[in-house]
Enzyme design. Structure first.
Site, short mmCIF file in Angstrom:
data_model
loop_
_atom_site.label_atom_id
_atom_site.label_comp_id
_atom_site.label_asym_id
_atom_site.label_seq_id
_atom_site.Cartn_x
_atom_site.Cartn_y
_atom_site.Cartn_z
N CYS A 1 1.23 -1.33 0.08
CA CYS A 1 0.06 -0.44 0.22
C CYS A 1 1.04 1.56 0.04
O CYS A 1 0.83 2.73 -0.29
CB CYS A 1 -0.63 0.05 1.48
SG CYS A 1 -0.01 -0.26 2.85
N HIS A 2 2.17 0.78 0.46
CA HIS A 2 3.28 2.25 0.26
C HIS A 2 3.11 2.76 -0.73
O HIS A 2 3.43 3.90 -0.81
CB HIS A 2 4.40 2.04 0.73
CG HIS A 2 5.55 1.32 0.36
ND1 HIS A 2 4.75 -0.60 1.15
CD2 HIS A 2 6.38 0.80 -0.01
CE1 HIS A 2 5.82 -0.94 0.21
NE2 HIS A 2 6.71 -0.99 -0.70
#
Length: 166
Positions: free
Chosen positions: A135-136
């Site tokens: 998700c980064h």
């Protein structure tokens, strides 16, 4: 039975939570990976059993990732969440190392309308598998770093590790 361990990393002490799996490399499917101070991060429960050996394969892959030698994880996950969350998380898993996408691009990839961008962001924020479910790699439409349950500094660290602009 739920098992857990902790390991040191450039992001701080990681909490790894898993369940036994006959099909997972090393015998453990990862259910959660949390960093210190994470919003909605996993918290050790009384009925969990500490077992570092159960995470030997997962920890090895994480160390290789942080050392810059691994660009794709081969880890089995325990996936719990709504149908919408699972669709968003599957889209996260498809973002290649060294690439970023916007929340709007994730919405489009799962067939959701542009109006669903906020819901996509909420689903991404509920991702229990930081780092390994990347998700980064999701950024704002303007290219700005936005939202990360582990904190924007850690998001910047991960993008820097992958040689991406932060």
């Amino acid at each position: 039975m739920t098992v857990y361990t902790t390991m040191d990393s450039p992001l701080g002490r990681l909490l790894l939570v898993g369940e036994a799996s006959a099909t997972a490399k090393g015998g453990t499917a990862l259910a959660a990976l949390s960093v210190p101070g994470q919003k909605r991060g996993a918290v050790v429960q009384d009925d969990w059993r500490e077992d570092a050996d159960a995470f030997r394969e997962i920890a090895s892959q994480l160390r290789s990732y942080f050392d810059g030698r691994l660009t794709a994880f081969d880890i089995e996950y325990v996936t719990r969440g709504s149908d919408f969350q699972r669709r968003v998380w599957k889209a996260l898993e498809a973002i290649p190392y060294g690439t970023t996408l916007s929340y709007g691009e994730i919405a489009a990839r799962i067939g959701a309308s542009r109006a669903a961008v906020r819901a996509v962001g909420t689903a991404i924020g509920a991702n229990p598998l930081l780092v390994v479910r990347p998700c980064h790699r999701v950024i704002g439409a303007s290219g700005a770093l936005t939202g990360y349950a582990g904190g924007l500094e850690r998001k910047r660290q991960l993008l820097d590790l992958e040689n991406l602009p932060s």
